[in-house]
Scaffold this motif. Structure first.
Motif, PDB file in Angstrom:
ATOM      1  N   GLU A 172       2.795  -0.076   0.010  1.00 42.61           N
ATOM      2  CA  GLU A 172       1.730  -1.047   0.399  1.00 42.61           C
ATOM      3  C   GLU A 172       2.065  -0.984   1.754  1.00 42.61           C
ATOM      4  O   GLU A 172       3.312  -1.251   2.215  1.00 42.61           O
ATOM      5  CB  GLU A 172       1.868  -2.158  -0.621  1.00 42.61           C
ATOM      6  CG  GLU A 172       1.434  -2.050  -1.815  1.00 42.61           C
ATOM      7  CD  GLU A 172       0.002  -2.001  -2.271  1.00 42.61           C
ATOM      8  OE1 GLU A 172      -0.919  -2.135  -0.998  1.00 42.61           O
ATOM      9  OE2 GLU A 172      -0.438  -1.670  -3.213  1.00 42.61           O
ATOM     10  N   HIS A 173       0.798  -1.086   2.625  1.00 39.71           N
ATOM     11  CA  HIS A 173       0.865  -1.167   4.160  1.00 39.71           C
ATOM     12  C   HIS A 173       1.094  -2.764   4.302  1.00 39.71           C
ATOM     13  O   HIS A 173       0.034  -3.553   3.688  1.00 39.71           O
ATOM     14  CB  HIS A 173      -0.078  -0.621   4.871  1.00 39.71           C
ATOM     15  CG  HIS A 173       0.041   0.872   4.923  1.00 39.71           C
ATOM     16  ND1 HIS A 173      -0.397   1.690   5.619  1.00 39.71           N
ATOM     17  CD2 HIS A 173       0.907   1.788   3.932  1.00 39.71           C
ATOM     18  CE1 HIS A 173      -0.373   3.119   5.479  1.00 39.71           C
ATOM     19  NE2 HIS A 173       0.564   2.909   4.356  1.00 39.71           N
ATOM     20  N   VAL A 174       2.022  -3.374   5.182  1.00 40.27           N
ATOM     21  CA  VAL A 174       2.104  -4.801   5.242  1.00 40.27           C
ATOM     22  C   VAL A 174       1.621  -4.973   6.688  1.00 40.27           C
ATOM     23  O   VAL A 174       2.271  -4.462   7.630  1.00 40.27           O
ATOM     24  CB  VAL A 174       3.206  -5.220   4.830  1.00 40.27           C
ATOM     25  CG1 VAL A 174       3.460  -7.006   5.296  1.00 40.27           C
ATOM     26  CG2 VAL A 174       3.702  -5.240   3.522  1.00 40.27           C
ATOM     27  N   GLU A 175       0.516  -5.927   6.905  1.00 38.31           N
ATOM     28  CA  GLU A 175       0.261  -6.340   8.465  1.00 38.31           C
ATOM     29  C   GLU A 175       1.050  -7.419   8.805  1.00 38.31           C
ATOM     30  O   GLU A 175       0.775  -8.622   8.628  1.00 38.31           O
ATOM     31  CB  GLU A 175      -1.176  -6.487   8.329  1.00 38.31           C
ATOM     32  CG  GLU A 175      -2.152  -5.348   8.184  1.00 38.31           C
ATOM     33  CD  GLU A 175      -3.745  -5.630   8.569  1.00 38.31           C
ATOM     34  OE1 GLU A 175      -3.857  -6.122   9.673  1.00 38.31           O
ATOM     35  OE2 GLU A 175      -4.417  -5.242   7.685  1.00 38.31           O
ATOM     36  N   CYS A 176       2.212  -6.954   9.493  1.00 36.85           N
ATOM     37  CA  CYS A 176       3.093  -7.757  10.108  1.00 36.85           C
ATOM     38  C   CYS A 176       3.584  -7.552  11.428  1.00 36.85           C
ATOM     39  O   CYS A 176       4.523  -8.223  11.818  1.00 36.85           O
ATOM     40  CB  CYS A 176       3.983  -8.317   8.866  1.00 36.85           C
ATOM     41  SG  CYS A 176       5.194  -6.738   8.677  1.00 36.85           S
ATOM     42  N   VAL A 226       5.358  -1.217   7.201  1.00 38.46           N
ATOM     43  CA  VAL A 226       4.796  -1.979   8.058  1.00 38.46           C
ATOM     44  C   VAL A 226       3.229  -1.095   8.529  1.00 38.46           C
ATOM     45  O   VAL A 226       3.579   0.036   8.798  1.00 38.46           O
ATOM     46  CB  VAL A 226       5.427  -2.148   9.444  1.00 38.46           C
ATOM     47  CG1 VAL A 226       4.610  -2.655  10.530  1.00 38.46           C
ATOM     48  CG2 VAL A 226       6.640  -3.047   9.360  1.00 38.46           C
ATOM     49  N   LYS A 227       2.228  -1.963   8.396  1.00 33.29           N
ATOM     50  CA  LYS A 227       1.054  -1.032   8.806  1.00 33.29           C
ATOM     51  C   LYS A 227       0.747  -0.763  10.247  1.00 33.29           C
ATOM     52  O   LYS A 227       0.996  -1.446  11.011  1.00 33.29           O
ATOM     53  CB  LYS A 227      -0.169  -1.868   8.409  1.00 33.29           C
ATOM     54  CG  LYS A 227      -1.581  -1.206   8.456  1.00 33.29           C
ATOM     55  CD  LYS A 227      -2.680  -1.964   7.917  1.00 33.29           C
ATOM     56  CE  LYS A 227      -3.903  -1.200   8.047  1.00 33.29           C
ATOM     57  NZ  LYS A 227      -5.008  -1.888   7.626  1.00 33.29           N
ATOM     58  N   HIS A 228       0.477   0.675  10.513  1.00 30.52           N
ATOM     59  CA  HIS A 228       0.457   1.291  11.883  1.00 30.52           C
ATOM     60  C   HIS A 228      -0.181   2.796  11.575  1.00 30.52           C
ATOM     61  O   HIS A 228      -0.003   3.189  10.559  1.00 30.52           O
ATOM     62  CB  HIS A 228       1.953   1.518  12.449  1.00 30.52           C
ATOM     63  CG  HIS A 228       1.787   2.054  13.845  1.00 30.52           C
ATOM     64  ND1 HIS A 228       1.837   3.193  14.050  1.00 30.52           N
ATOM     65  CD2 HIS A 228       1.655   1.370  15.047  1.00 30.52           C
ATOM     66  CE1 HIS A 228       1.578   3.313  15.338  1.00 30.52           C
ATOM     67  NE2 HIS A 228       1.642   2.280  16.210  1.00 30.52           N
ATOM     68  N   SER A 229      -1.151   3.064  12.308  1.00 29.60           N
ATOM     69  CA  SER A 229      -2.196   3.916  12.336  1.00 29.60           C
ATOM     70  C   SER A 229      -1.443   5.155  12.393  1.00 29.60           C
ATOM     71  O   SER A 229      -1.457   6.403  11.685  1.00 29.60           O
ATOM     72  CB  SER A 229      -3.225   3.857  13.182  1.00 29.60           C
ATOM     73  OG  SER A 229      -2.736   3.963  14.428  1.00 29.60           O
ATOM     74  N   GLN A 230      -0.368   5.799  13.250  1.00 28.64           N
ATOM     75  CA  GLN A 230       0.145   6.628  13.518  1.00 28.64           C
ATOM     76  C   GLN A 230       1.787   6.996  13.059  1.00 28.64           C
ATOM     77  O   GLN A 230       2.134   7.921  12.633  1.00 28.64           O
ATOM     78  CB  GLN A 230       0.347   6.923  14.997  1.00 28.64           C
ATOM     79  CG  GLN A 230      -0.845   6.791  15.784  1.00 28.64           C
ATOM     80  CD  GLN A 230      -1.908   7.878  15.504  1.00 28.64           C
ATOM     81  OE1 GLN A 230      -1.285   9.254  15.527  1.00 28.64           O
ATOM     82  NE2 GLN A 230      -3.024   7.801  15.311  1.00 28.64           N
ATOM     83  N   GLU A 231       2.526   5.903  12.785  1.00 27.38           N
ATOM     84  CA  GLU A 231       3.909   5.951  12.429  1.00 27.38           C
ATOM     85  C   GLU A 231       4.192   5.410  11.225  1.00 27.38           C
ATOM     86  O   GLU A 231       3.535   4.517  10.620  1.00 27.38           O
ATOM     87  CB  GLU A 231       4.694   5.215  13.319  1.00 27.38           C
ATOM     88  CG  GLU A 231       5.690   5.811  14.491  1.00 27.38           C
ATOM     89  CD  GLU A 231       6.423   5.105  15.166  1.00 27.38           C
ATOM     90  OE1 GLU A 231       7.624   5.597  15.278  1.00 27.38           O
ATOM     91  OE2 GLU A 231       5.768   4.065  15.834  1.00 27.38           O
ATOM     92  N   THR A 232       5.304   5.961  10.251  1.00 30.14           N
ATOM     93  CA  THR A 232       5.569   5.435   9.171  1.00 30.14           C
ATOM     94  C   THR A 232       6.871   4.583   9.413  1.00 30.14           C
ATOM     95  O   THR A 232       7.663   5.005   9.736  1.00 30.14           O
ATOM     96  CB  THR A 232       6.013   6.435   8.146  1.00 30.14           C
ATOM     97  OG1 THR A 232       4.732   7.353   7.857  1.00 30.14           O
ATOM     98  CG2 THR A 232       6.325   5.958   6.679  1.00 30.14           C
ATOM     99  N   ILE A 233       6.587   3.365   9.340  1.00 33.98           N
ATOM    100  CA  ILE A 233       7.576   2.426   9.783  1.00 33.98           C
ATOM    101  C   ILE A 233       8.180   1.591   8.343  1.00 33.98           C
ATOM    102  O   ILE A 233       7.343   0.921   7.836  1.00 33.98           O
ATOM    103  CB  ILE A 233       7.115   1.201  10.679  1.00 33.98           C
ATOM    104  CG1 ILE A 233       6.447   1.809  11.913  1.00 33.98           C
ATOM    105  CG2 ILE A 233       8.090   0.208  10.972  1.00 33.98           C
ATOM    106  CD1 ILE A 233       5.876   1.079  12.979  1.00 33.98           C
ATOM    107  N   ILE A 234       9.402   2.053   7.972  1.00 34.53           N
ATOM    108  CA  ILE A 234       9.975   1.465   6.769  1.00 34.53           C
ATOM    109  C   ILE A 234      10.951   0.455   7.083  1.00 34.53           C
ATOM    110  O   ILE A 234      11.749   0.676   7.929  1.00 34.53           O
ATOM    111  CB  ILE A 234      10.500   2.502   5.683  1.00 34.53           C
ATOM    112  CG1 ILE A 234       9.395   3.387   5.401  1.00 34.53           C
ATOM    113  CG2 ILE A 234      11.131   1.779   4.327  1.00 34.53           C
ATOM    114  CD1 ILE A 234       8.198   3.028   4.773  1.00 34.53           C
TER     115      ILE A 234
END
Length: 174
Positions: A104-108, A140-148
């Motif tokens: 799930e993408h988290v907007e933080c 973390v929700k980000h349009s270009q990168e996968t941030i785990i």
């Protein structure tokens, strides 16, 4: 609480690189409600003369983990979905199985995060404390990168298992 970003260790220079990731797996579909659009099994062909170093975490084109790292993720997120990815090198007659986790993408993401001018890469990650979920691992929700991101206990669990190619960077919290 402390949090750490999981990335591929850049010191592993011979890590596999595959060129058609964007054509085969659309990043927009790497969320639970869109994951059905991704094939259950995807094959990427590797090329080059060097023998690839199949490390436990790949994050340059897609965020992929080996079976052992997948099992560690499941300890913290038992319902986490995965898609299977095969990396094959026909010239070297080698194949490795990886898994694409569907988070799930988290907007933080904080406004204090430092990004490139086009906002495609987060250079220094800062998270908003009030919006961080109570999970050991999250994206973390980000349009270009996968941030785990891994919470301290999950990060320690990963470190104890001596995975190859995993880099943990401490994250600032506002």
């Amino acid at each position: 609480m402390q949090y750490f970003r999981l990335t591929q260790d850049p010191d592993f220079l011979e890590a596999p690189v595959f060129s058609d990731a964007i054509q085969k797996i659309d990043r927009r579909y790497t969320v639970p409600n869109e994951a059905h659009r991704i094939n259950e099994h995807t094959v990427f062909r590797l090329s080059g003369k060097e023998t690839p170093d199949f490390i436990d975490l790949l994050s340059r084109q897609l965020f992929l983990v080996t079976e052992l790292l997948k099992q560690t993720f499941v300890l913290y997120l038992p319902k986490l979905q995965f898609k299977m990815v095969f990396l094959t090198h026909q010239d070297k007659k080698m194949q490795q199985t990886y898994y694409l986790p569907i988070f799930e993408h988290v907007e933080c993401l904080s406004e204090q995060s430092i990004m490139t001018p086009d906002k495609s890469i987060v250079r220094q990650l800062v998270l908003q404390k009030a919006l961080i979920p109570k999970k050991g691992l999250f994206r973390v929700k980000h349009s270009q990168e996968t941030i785990i991101v891994a919470r301290l206990d999950a990060a320690e669990s990963i470190l104890r298992r001596n995975f190859r190619g995993v880099k943990l960077e401490r994250i600032q919290i506002e």
